[in-house]
Write a protein that holds these residues in place. Structure first.
Motif, short mmCIF file in Angstrom:
data_model
loop_
_atom_site.label_atom_id
_atom_site.label_comp_id
_atom_site.label_asym_id
_atom_site.label_seq_id
_atom_site.Cartn_x
_atom_site.Cartn_y
_atom_site.Cartn_z
N GLY A 10 1.05 -1.21 0.07
CA GLY A 10 -0.13 0.04 -0.23
C GLY A 10 0.65 1.25 -0.18
N SER A 11 1.78 1.74 0.53
CA SER A 11 2.44 2.57 1.10
C SER A 11 3.52 2.82 -0.80
CB SER A 11 3.38 2.74 2.45
OG SER A 11 4.31 1.38 1.73
N PRO A 12 3.22 3.50 -0.90
CA PRO A 12 4.32 4.27 -1.82
C PRO A 12 5.12 4.78 -1.40
CG PRO A 12 1.77 5.60 -2.26
CD PRO A 12 1.88 4.76 -0.91
N ALA A 13 6.53 4.12 -1.69
CA ALA A 13 7.04 5.21 -0.70
C ALA A 13 8.40 5.42 -2.15
CB ALA A 13 7.70 3.33 0.13
N VAL A 14 8.25 6.32 -2.37
CA VAL A 14 9.15 7.29 -3.48
C VAL A 14 10.12 7.78 -2.91
CG1 VAL A 14 8.66 9.55 -4.52
CG2 VAL A 14 6.89 8.47 -4.02
N ARG A 15 11.51 6.62 -3.02
CA ARG A 15 12.34 7.48 -3.34
C ARG A 15 13.42 8.21 -4.15
NH1 ARG A 15 15.24 2.66 -0.46
NH2 ARG A 15 17.33 3.94 -0.78
#
Lengths: 475, 1011
Positions: free
Chosen positions: A409-414
């Protein structure tokens, strides 16, 4: 007499003035120049049309000669697991199977997967797909991962060999509507050869064809193959595996190289530690100049640091050579080869010679200048996936990595800071899709690599057509 | 009615015939009218046989004339003052025929004597005329011998007859009177002036036909008299002097206006007589033939080099066409009086042979030659041998060309396979390239069409011949151009060799530029004809055609040539008042004509280019745009141009030395030093004895160099997305003409008058010989790299294929010129060049500067769906869609779009530069094209990979009504102007004779002082 003299004097004076004026005028124009006029030629920029994407995966892992009654029969050893990534996420992605008439399958799959994403409202979908497969059989074991690729009129396969124990297969897939006629040119120590088995290979529309490399060339330890198609483009790949005295030494699917280039960058080369004591991992670089003799400069740089090792080697056009990249510690490396003439190259890494070993071919990555989808195929637990990003140019660049698609679920933008001329690595989740945005800069090159116990694989990220710029036409 | 006076006739015959003399006078605003009238009246009175009655008809009231008429009545001192004079005043506009008709009811007596103000009879003229009437009752009228009032030995008219077709022919007009005709009697007709007509015949015939406009009145009267059964007698002993400026008869052709009037009147009269005499059934056909005949006579007048008479011809024809009433009246008159048959007139008509003899007699006395023109000495002077040697050198320099059917490389391209297609390219309409509905053709296409027509079965071979013939033709042209500058054989030979070995010609041959080669070959002829264009219509016609061809091949020369033309015009206008040798005004008219064909041919291009805002494009070099090696707009480039070399590598010496001795390359840039002797001689021309010619030629040289220097800064045509500067070589050709000519002038005239002794002559000859050698030897050395370039393999000239397209399309296109092929060429920078080629090949004549000079960068946001307005946008959109769209839906659209434009084939040119971007685009394009469903791969050829569109291809739209109309008018205008120029240029025996009377050399008279 006086009148004559006066007339002559006048004549000489006028004539001299004219002559001097003429010379002076020409000299002045030569020195000062004349204001000119340069027209702007008529030119029309045509933005790329929104097109659907068609990617063909390499297909299931194949085994040859399992049926004792038919030594050349190719059978499916392990199905492939395809992961797609598409941006925008709402785009519809279709998967269908191409048939492989010469492959006998026990399961559902005999041919490769064709992944298509139609254009959506005039906007092209940014599609990426990748497949992986894992096998542990007496004749074939290891982990293979490769990107699904568009079909090409001409491509290069760097990898494999036809030595004893090698069971290498050239896999040609034609997802088009018309048959393709393929010429396979094999480059070996004797230069280029066109073996009869590689001449006028017809790949029917919508099918995959498998050709054993051993049938194309005998005894070439380090061949390079040029795949030239006519009629329709084909997606070529090479499945390479080896059995060393009954011990399977690994398997890999090697993607094609689109074009030879003067600068070849292979990011994400995974170097592993030996699995067993006394066993030594090996890393070699195979390279060949395609058109002209040249001297190549090879630079091997570990990720994250700037301590690069470089050496030079002279190349003969059309003759592949192989160099051992010895003394590399475990880690991720970027191998760069530059020359004054176009060349192709790939890096082979093997975890060892003992049972449970695996090897992988790492091929060059093209420059990404626009946001590009990245698919990371599934892998068994214990196998970690890494995205290596190598920067070019003279300035550091900030690269954004955004997960896409359903999944966690968590869109972790890097955000990654890629140093100029250096590279960074970032772990990625197998079975996930991402979009890598190189921002505005000279562009980056990227590759996905896998490493685990008895598993190593990697493939470069290709830019998609959607990222291509406007075409300027001079009518 | 006074009694008839006693006859004082020397004939001694009893005279009973009463004569009524009618003198018609018209004040023409000049003094001689009244003076002439006085003289005439005095002469009439002083005659040995005086008329019995004298009527003076004044056309309009004029104080001077009235005084002259009344003075004659009042005069008492003059003999015969007692002769009563009746003065009648009629309208000023009345013609001679009108005036006589108005006095018809006043006629008394047995005969009427027709006189005018300028007809001065000899004293016994009337007596002899009367005697003729008395002698034979059948004679309707008797005509005197008309002589020139200023020179009585010149016959003005003595009898007139006509040919079988009705053209009036004077039997002795203009001849010297040696009494050779004094035995003549019976004639068909005569001049109207001075004739004595029997009154009854005069009434029966109803006087003079008013429809004749003043010409052939006597002939017509004679014809009608003979049809009425009478005879016409000429009395050579009765002499009447005429001044040729009266109301009767034709005015003397002393100036242009009167010549035009004579032509108009004569033609009008001839048409009137033809319609009046013809059988009734033939009249409608004769009438319908009037205007076509006027066209034919226009051609005749052009060939006769008298274009000034064309308008009078048409004026006469139009009047004859609409004046039905005059014809009806004349026919009625003839019908009412006719008693004899037409056949009876036949013996009096002149036969063809007699007329030819008459013309030959007249032609013989063209007057003495003003200047004795020496022999040409083309063979004995060595010119022919130089041309032959140049041919041998040409074959030695380009030996392979003997076997090649088509040339290629550089700016060369094949020609169409048929002559019809060559000419189609020269017309306004659908171009051979691109999607334009209609564009004006380059005049250069017409030049190519003319050239290609030389070898109709294989027009491309004409270019091979041009290449092989370039050196000998240049030598020939140079030799003849030099005849305008010098009579010395050695100097003419120098010019021949110098023109053939011009660095700019050699550069244009080695770096093949056909337009520049043709321009160089034509320039000497332009000089040859243009330098005498003011002298004759023949030269003006030839000059106009040559100027057209030169400007067509090298539009960048137009400003310089236009300036030279203006200078010539100014001199012609200024010299108009001083010189009387050439008819006034004709020099100017001839010079103005020189530019008219060029303007007519350029007009469509000018309109098109100005309308699109690309007026600079008018300067563009015609033909294939080629970014070949040439001197650039840099200091080095300009220096090379100023020294006469159009390329940065002077004369090919650098590559030549590089091949022979690479270490000496730096010395190669000193090659221009070989031109120093020529340059020195040229620059001394303004101080030579023929300084005027010298200054003019130095001006030509400066203009040429200026043109070349400016040309490299002007880049208007573009190919493959880059603008290409103009070729400076054509400007240098002009400069070379100036330099070579100036050097010739210096060597011909020298600086001082030389002694006349044998020794001095020898010394000067030796000096001149040395100078010629000093010029020629370095020139020959300078030419070595260029002449050996082809055999050394250092030339861009290669053997070509008959078509630039693959043989498959070429074969289809040969049968169907509307076969469209989209040629896609990936460029090294990753861009795409797209051209639509119609027919079997891209050709030399099918190029268009209008297309090559289009400008502007645009973007098509909707490449596939939208329909961009411009043809360029359409080509670009289709090309881009074809090579980039991979999906099926879009892909079919692109192919269908192409098919809708008439494109049947797609050719992808090979990627050969080794550039990654080009390779990538080529591969991508090939990939996409191969995948297309509507495309069928035909195969790979040396020219690229070819696909055929399998869908139904829409036929290329033909020209619509409006385009056809414009094309028709342009074609008519161009054909007319070329036709006129050709007719003017065609030499006739008389034009050749006239030309022989002037010196071959122009501007030979040393105007300045010479010591």
């Amino acid at each position: 007499v006086t009148r004559h003299a006066a007339a002559v004097g006048a004549r000489v004076a006028v004539g001299a003035i004219v002559a001097v004026a003429a010379v002076a005028a020409v000299a002045a124009v030569v020195v000062l120049g004349v204001p000119g006029h340069t027209a702007v030629p008529v030119a029309v920029s045509v933005p790329p049309a929104a097109t659907g994407q068609r990617l063909v995966c390499d297909g299931p892992l194949l085994a040859i000669g399992r049926d004792a009654s038919s030594a050349s029969q190719v059978t499916v050893a392990a199905d492939e697991s395809v992961t797609t990534a598409v941006a925008p996420a709402a785009s519809s992605v279709r998967q269908q199977l191409l048939s492989a008439p010469s492959v006998s399958a026990s399961g559902a799959q005999d041919g490769p997967v064709l992944v298509t994403a139609p254009s959506d409202n005039g906007r092209a979908a940014d599609l990426a797909a990748a497949a992986s497969a894992s096998v542990a059989a007496p004749d074939l074991s290891g982990f293979a991962a490769s990107a699904c690729a568009p079909a090409l009129m001409q491509s290069w396969l760097v990898g494999g060999s036809s030595t004893t124990g090698a069971a290498d297969l050239v896999v040609l897939a034609n997802a088009g509507d018309v048959a393709a006629t393929v010429q396979l040119s094999v480059y070996g120590p004797q230069g280029m050869q066109t073996p009869p088995g590689g001449t006028n290979v017809v790949v029917s529309a919508g099918t995959q064809r498998v050709i054993p490399l051993a049938g194309l060339v005998v005894g070439a330890l380090s061949p390079v193959i040029r795949v030239t198609s006519s009629g329709a483009p084909v997606q070529a790949s090479l499945q390479t595996s080896i059995v060393r005295t009954l011990v399977p030494g690994g398997v890999d699917q090697v993607g094609a190289i689109a074009a030879a280039s003067k600068t070849v960058v292979i990011p994400g080369v995974q170097v592993q530690q030996a699995v067993a004591a006394g066993d030594a991992p090996m890393t070699t670089l195979r390279l060949m100049a395609t058109t002209a003799d040249t001297t190549a400069t090879i630079t091997v740089a570990p990720s994250g640091t700037s301590t690069a090792v470089s050496r030079q080697v002279s190349l003969t056009a059309g003759t592949p050579i192989e160099l051992a990249l010895a003394g590399l510690k475990a880690g991720t490396f970027t191998v760069t080869v530059t020359a004054n003439a176009a060349l192709v190259a790939a890096v082979w890494h093997s975890t060892g010679l003992d049972a449970g070993s695996d090897f992988a071919w790492f091929t060059p990555a093209p420059v990404l200048r626009a946001a590009t989808a990245v698919a990371v195929p599934a892998a068994a637990s214990g196998v970690t996936a890494t995205l290596s990003v190598s920067g070019g140019g003279t300035q550091q660049q900030t690269v954004t990595l955004t997960p896409v698609g359903s999944g966690t679920g968590s869109p972790a933008v890097r955000r990654l800071t890629v140093p100029a001329g250096g590279s960074v690595t970032v772990p990625v989740v197998p079975g996930r899709g991402y979009v890598i945005d190189p921002g505005s800069g000279a562009g980056v090159r990227a590759a996905v690599s896998f490493a685990g116990a008895g598993a190593v694989a990697g493939f470069p990220i290709w830019s998609t057509d959607a990222a291509s710029s406007a075409l300027t036409v001079y009518p | 009615m006074p009694a008839s006076p006693e006859s004082t006739s020397t004939t001694g015959l009893a005279v009973s015939t009463r004569v009524h003399a009618v003198v018609v006078a018209r004040p023409d605003g000049r003094v001689p009218a009244a003076h002439h009238l006085k003289t005439t009246l005095a002469a009439v009175r002083a005659g040995s046989r005086r008329p019995d009655r004298l009527t003076v008809v004044l056309c309009g009231t004029d104080a001077g004339l009235s005084a002259a008429a009344t003075e004659s009545t009042a005069g008492t001192t003059s003999p015969g003052a007692d002769l009563p004079v009746e003065v009648v005043v009629v309208a000023r506009s009345a013609s001679y025929a009108d005036a006589l008709r108005l006095t018809a009811d006043r006629l008394v007596g047995d005969a009427v004597w027709l006189l005018a103000q300028d007809t001065t009879p000899d004293p016994d003229a009337l007596a002899r005329l009367v005697a003729a009437l008395d002698l034979a009752p059948s004679v309707a009228f008797a005509a005197p011998k008309l002589v020139d009032a200023d020179d009585h030995s010149a016959i003005v008219s003595l009898g007139v007859t006509m040919t079988r077709l009705g053209a009036a022919v004077g039997l002795a007009d203009g001849q010297l009177d040696q009494q050779q005709h004094d035995g003549d009697d019976d004639v068909l007709g005569s001049d109207i002036r001075g004739i004595l007509v029997r009154a009854d015949a005069w009434r029966t015939l109803r006087g003079i036909d008013r429809g004749l406009a003043g010409a052939d009145e006597g002939l017509d009267l004679g014809v009608r008299a003979r049809l009425a059964g009478g005879r016409v007698s000429v009395v050579p002993t009765a002499i009447v002097a005429v001044a040729g400026d009266g109301v009767a008869g034709m005015p003397a052709a002393v100036d242009a206006a009167r010549t035009r009037h004579r032509t108009r009147a004569a033609r009008r009269a001839q048409l009137q007589r033809r319609l009046a005499y013809g059988a009734a059934i033939a009249v409608p056909f004769l009438w319908l033939a009037i205007l076509p005949l006027a066209l034919w006579r226009t051609i005749v007048q052009l060939i006769a080099k008298t274009p000034a008479l064309i308008l009078p011809e048409w004026g006469a024809a139009l009047v004859a066409f609409v004046r039905w009433d005059a014809v009806v009246r004349a026919r009625r008159t003839i019908r009412s009086s006719k008693r004899a048959s037409w056949g009876q007139l036949a013996p009096l008509r002149i036969t063809r042979a007699q007329r030819r003899q008459l013309l030959e007699e007249q032609a013989d006395d063209d007057g003495p030659a003003g200047v004795s023109r020496p022999e040409l000495h083309f063979f004995t002077g060595g010119g022919a041998w130089i041309v032959l040697a140049a041919l041998v050198a040409s074959v030695a320099a380009f030996p392979a060309l003997l076997a090649w059917p088509v040339l290629a490389g550089g700016a060369l391209a094949p020609l169409h396979a048929t002559v019809a297609q060559l000419w189609a390219d020269a017309a306004y309409g659908r171009p051979a390239l691109g999607l334009d509905a209609a564009i004006p053709a380059d005049p250069f296409s017409a030049v190519i069409a003319v050239l290609g027509s030389v070898w109709p079965s294989s027009p491309s071979r004409a270019i091979v011949l041009l290449w092989l013939g370039a050196l000998p033709l240049a030598a020939l042209g140079g030799w003849f151009a030099a005849t305008r500058l010098t009579d010395r054989a050695s100097l003419r030979n120098l010019a021949a060799v110098g023109w053939a070995l011009a660095p700019t010609l050699l550069a244009a041959l080695v770096l093949p530029r056909p337009a520049a080669v043709i321009a160089h070959l034509l320039l000497p002829w332009l000089f040859y004809a243009g330098s005498v264009a003011h002298r004759s219509w023949s030269a003006a016609g030839a000059t106009s055609l040559l100027l057209l061809a030169v400007v067509a091949c090298a539009p960048s020369l137009a400003p310089a040539l236009g300036l030279l033309w203006l200078v010539a015009l100014v001199f012609a206008v200024a010299a108009r008042r001083r010189r009387v040798g050439t008819p006034r005004g004709r020099r100017v008219a001839q010079l103005i004509w020189v530019v008219i064909p060029t303007l007519v041919f350029a007009a469509p291009l000018v309109v098109c280019q100005v309308r699109t805002g690309t007026a600079w494009g008018l300067l563009a070099d015609p033909g294939v745009v080629w970014a070949g090696p040439q001197a650039g707009a840099t200091g080095h480039g300009r220096t090379m141009i100023a020294m006469g070399f159009p390329t940065a590598d002077p004369g090919g010496w650098e590559s030549f030395v590089h091949g022979v001795a690479a270490g000496l390359v730096s010395w190669a840039s000193w090659a221009p030093i070989l031109l120093v002797p020529l340059a020195v001689l040229a620059i001394l021309a303004p101080v030579s004895r023929r300084w005027a010619a010298g200054i003019l030629l130095v001006l030509v040289a400066v203009l040429g160099i200026g043109t070349a220097l400016a040309a490299v800064g002007v880049a208007v045509s573009s190919t493959d997305g880059a603008a290409v500067p103009l070729w400076p070589g054509t400007g240098l050709s002009l400069a070379w003409a100036g330099v070579l000519g100036a050097a010739l002038v210096t060597l011909d005239a020298g600086f001082f008058r030389t002694g006349h002794g044998l020794r001095a002559t020898r010394r000067v000859a030796r000096l001149r010989g040395t100078a010629v050698a000093l010029v020629l030897v370095p020139l020959a050395v300078l030419a070595v790299p260029a002449l050996t370039a082809h055999t050394r393999g250092d030339s861009d000239l290669v053997e070509g294929a008959p078509s630039t397209l693959p043989a498959y399309v070429a074969a289809v296109g040969r049968n169907n010129p509307d076969t469209g092929t989209l040629v896609l060429a990936p460029l090294p920078d990753g861009t795409l060049s797209a051209t639509v080629v119609w027919g079997d090949s891209e050709t030399l004549g099918g190029q268009s500067t209008v297309q090559a000079t289009r400008t502007g960068h645009s973007s098509t946001p909707t490449a596939v769906a939208g329909a961009p307005v411009s043809v360029d946008g359409r080509v670009a959109a289709v090309s881009a869609a074809l090579v980039t769209t991979a999906s099926d839906a879009g892909g079919r659209d692109a192919v269908q779009q192409a098919a809708a434009l008439g494109i049947g084939y797609v050719l992808l040119a090979p990627s050969d530069s080794g550039s990654d971007a080009q390779d990538a685009l080529h591969l991508g394009a090939a990939t996409v094209l191969d995948q297309r469903k509507g495309l069928e791969s035909v195969g790979a050829t040396s020219g690229g990979t070819l696909w055929r569109i399998t869908a139904r291809v829409t036929a290329r739209p033909g020209p619509d009504e409006r385009i056809r109309l414009i094309a028709g008018w342009i074609a008519v205008a161009e054909l007319a102007v070329v036709g006129i120029a050709v007719l003017l240029a065609v030499p006739t025996p008389s034009s050749v004779r006239r030309a022989r009377r002037s010196s071959r050399v122009v501007g030979v008279a040393p105007i300045g002082g010479a010591s």
